[in-house]
Structures are given as structure tokens and as C-alpha cells.
Design an enzyme around this catalytic site. Structure first.
Site, PDB file in Angstrom:
ATOM      1  NE  ARG A   7      -4.054   1.681   0.515  1.00 39.89           N
ATOM      2  CZ  ARG A   7      -5.322   1.616   0.203  1.00 39.89           C
ATOM      3  NH1 ARG A   7      -5.868   0.496  -0.178  1.00 39.89           N
ATOM      4  NH2 ARG A   7      -6.072   2.694   0.232  1.00 39.89           N
TER       5      ARG A   7
ATOM      6  CG  ASN B 190     -12.797  13.642  -0.033  1.00 41.87           C
ATOM      7  OD1 ASN B 190     -12.944  13.147  -1.151  1.00 41.87           O
ATOM      8  ND2 ASN B 190     -13.411  13.155   1.035  1.00 41.87           N
ATOM      9  CB  THR B 191     -16.636  16.463  -2.531  1.00 40.24           C
ATOM     10  OG1 THR B 191     -18.035  16.507  -2.287  1.00 40.24           O
ATOM     11  CG2 THR B 191     -16.352  15.619  -3.762  1.00 40.24           C
ATOM     12  CG  HIS B 192     -17.964  12.373   3.165  1.00 38.24           C
ATOM     13  ND1 HIS B 192     -17.569  11.070   2.943  1.00 38.24           N
ATOM     14  CD2 HIS B 192     -18.926  12.319   4.112  1.00 38.24           C
ATOM     15  CE1 HIS B 192     -18.251  10.267   3.737  1.00 38.24           C
ATOM     16  NE2 HIS B 192     -19.086  11.000   4.462  1.00 38.24           N
TER      17      HIS B 192
ATOM     18  CG  ASP C 103      -7.182  14.939   8.877  1.00 38.25           C
ATOM     19  OD1 ASP C 103      -7.746  13.911   8.432  1.00 38.25           O
ATOM     20  OD2 ASP C 103      -7.521  15.484   9.942  1.00 38.25           O
TER      21      ASP C 103
ATOM     22  N   GLY D 192      -6.821  11.152   8.835  1.00 40.54           N
ATOM     23  CA  GLY D 192      -7.948  10.332   9.282  1.00 40.54           C
ATOM     24  C   GLY D 192      -8.891  10.047   8.124  1.00 40.54           C
TER      25      GLY D 192
ATOM     26  CG  ASP E 280     -14.447  10.843   4.833  1.00 46.20           C
ATOM     27  OD1 ASP E 280     -13.779  11.236   3.867  1.00 46.20           O
ATOM     28  OD2 ASP E 280     -15.154   9.814   4.790  1.00 46.20           O
TER      29      ASP E 280
HETATM   30  C1  GRF Z   1     -19.844  11.684  -4.703  1.00 47.54           C
HETATM   31  O1  GRF Z   1     -21.085  11.721  -4.039  1.00 47.54           O
HETATM   32  C2  GRF Z   1     -18.689  11.655  -3.726  1.00 47.54           C
HETATM   33  O2  GRF Z   1     -18.890  12.439  -2.598  1.00 47.54           O
HETATM   34  C3  GRF Z   1     -18.693  10.198  -3.355  1.00 47.54           C
HETATM   35  O3  GRF Z   1     -18.877   9.539  -4.574  1.00 47.54           O
HETATM   36  C4  GRF Z   1     -19.639  10.369  -5.438  1.00 47.54           C
HETATM   37  C5  GRF Z   1     -18.861  10.533  -6.711  1.00 47.54           C
HETATM   38  O4  GRF Z   1     -19.665  10.883  -7.764  1.00 47.54           O
HETATM   39  N1  GRF Z   1     -17.512   9.836  -2.623  1.00 47.54           N
HETATM   40  P1  GRF Z   1     -19.076  11.198  -9.205  1.00 47.54           P
HETATM   41  O5  GRF Z   1     -18.086  10.092  -9.573  1.00 47.54           O
HETATM   42  O6  GRF Z   1     -18.420  12.552  -9.163  1.00 47.54           O
HETATM   43  O7  GRF Z   1     -20.276  11.191 -10.115  1.00 47.54           O
END
Ligand code: GRF
Length: 212
Positions: A77, A119-121, A153, A155, A157
Site C-alpha cells: 500500500r 475531498n468531497t464527501h 488529513d 484520518g 474524512d
Molecule cells: C460523490 O457523491 C462523492 O462524494 C462520493 O462519490 C460520489 C462521486 O460521484 N464519494 P461522481 O463520480 O463525481 O459522479
């Protein structure tokens, strides 16, 4: 070098994806609509941890360089993490955006890109971190959920939050219907946040992100 209307350099973005890439597409569309100078950034490459995903096809259609870095092609990894960091670094990004990139990066990656890895969560952190944020919020019975754009970071999320968007849970929601509504909000939020970070600059003070 291209410059923004305020005379600053246009920032270089590397976007990482694992799936359909609709967040990537939202960034591409906005940069196309406004022009990179106005937006403050342009995408210089798209990377993935797997082949054959629509996110990579979107990048190719946009004429962008792509790269794939798969865990299974590396002995450990740690080696994968170092290879990913190297592949990203080759494109000299100012910001790296994880847009549905479903891997946790390691020490080497964070040593090079910590503080500029966004990142987007699909949940309102710190609630429902991890790979099943939408499913977990639904199973818990939350009445509102949403999305969080944050710095990464070490962790899962847990990094400093930049912005959040709220979505109501409906009685008839299943995971996929709820995720689709979250993604509508998420795409707009990501586009807005990345542009502001790129144009204005920012500082991270503990858990607070201050966009200048
Ligand atoms: C998003 O909702 C993201 O937050 C999650 O996976 C989805 C990705 O969607 N981790 P896409 O590949 O941008 O359509």
C-alpha cells in the site's frame, strides 16, 4: 503563464476519480463556461485508481492527460501511495481534488499534498464518514444530510471543513435517490469552493479554513 482578472496565476488542478465523474464534469463545464482565467484554475490532469471508469472517459473527451494508479499493481500500500504521489506531482498541481476518489491516501501523499488536497464527501461531517455516508445517514434515520467539502488529513474524512450543503431526507428515499439529490448540491458546492480557493487563496488555522 495565464493570469486571472486580478493578475494572479491560474491555478493547476489535478482531479482524482474512481467512478462516474459527474463532479469532475461539473468542474470541466464551469471552467469551459467561464474560462480558466475567470474561474481561477484549470484541470491539468485526471487520475484514477482503476481503469475503465466514466470519469476517465470524461477527461479523455475533454482532451486531458489521464493516469491510472492501481493498488494491485504495487507490492505494498505504501508503494502505491508513493507512486500515486509521484504521478500527481508530475503535473505540478497547486490543488488536488478528490472527486469521488474511493481510496485513502497515505503518509507520502499527504507529506507532498497535505493542506492542498480537497475531498468531497456525501454526508454532513463529522456524521457518517467512510465509504457509505449516504447509506449510513439513511439507516440512522437522519432527517437532514448533505455534503462536505474538506481538506484531507490522515484520518478518514476528518480534515478541516471548507463548506457544507444540506439536503432533506424524504420518507420515500432509498440510497440511490438520496445520493442523486446530494450530488446535485455537491457538484455546485465543489465548483464554488474550488474556484474560491483558487482565486482568493486560503489559510488553514487548526480546524478552521479561512478563504481570503
Ligand atoms: C460523490 O457523491 C462523492 O462524494 C462520493 O462519490 C460520489 C462521486 O460521484 N464519494 P461522481 O463520480 O463525481 O459522479
Amino acid at each position: 503563464m495565464a493570469a486571472t482578472p486580478a493578475g494572479r496565476a491560474v491555478k493547476r488542478l489535478v482531479v482524482l476519480v474512481s467512478g462516474s465523474g459527474t463532479n469532475l464534469q461539473a468542474l470541466l463545464d464551469e471552467i469551459e463556461r467561464t474560462g480558466a482565467e475567470e474561474y481561477g484554475a484549470r484541470i491539468v490532469a485526471v487520475g484514477a485508481d482503476r481503469t475503465g471508469v466514466e470519469g476517465l472517459a470524461r477527461a479523455e473527451r475533454a482532451g486531458l492527460p489521464t493516469f491510472v494508479c492501481r493498488v494491485k499493481d504495487h507490492g505494498t500500500r505504501q508503494e502505491w501511495d508513493a507512486a500515486l504521489a509521484e504521478a500527481v506531482a508530475a503535473h505540478r498541481p497547486d490543488l488536488v481534488v478528490s472527486a469521488g476518489f474511493m481510496k485513502i491516501v497515505g503518509k507520502e501523499f499527504l507529506a507532498r499534498f497535505g493542506g492542498r488536497f480537497v475531498n468531497t464527501h456525501p454526508a454532513l461531517l463529522p456524521s457518517f464518514p467512510g465509504a457509505h455516508g449516504v447509506r449510513d445517514a439513511l439507516a440512522y434515520g437522519a432527517r437532514v444530510t448533505g455534503c462536505t467539502v474538506h481538506f484531507v488529513d490522515d484520518g478518514v474524512d476528518t480534515g478541516p471543513i471548507i463548506a457544507q450543503g444540506v439536503v432533506e431526507v424524504r420518507d420515500e428515499d432509498d440510497e440511490s435517490a438520496l445520493h442523486e439529490r446530494i450530488k446535485e448540491v455537491e457538484r455546485r458546492l465543489l465548483v464554488e469552493v474550488v474556484g474560491r480557493l483558487a482565486r482568493n487563496g486560503y489559510r488553514i488555522e487548526g480546524r478552521k479554513v479561512v478563504i481570503q
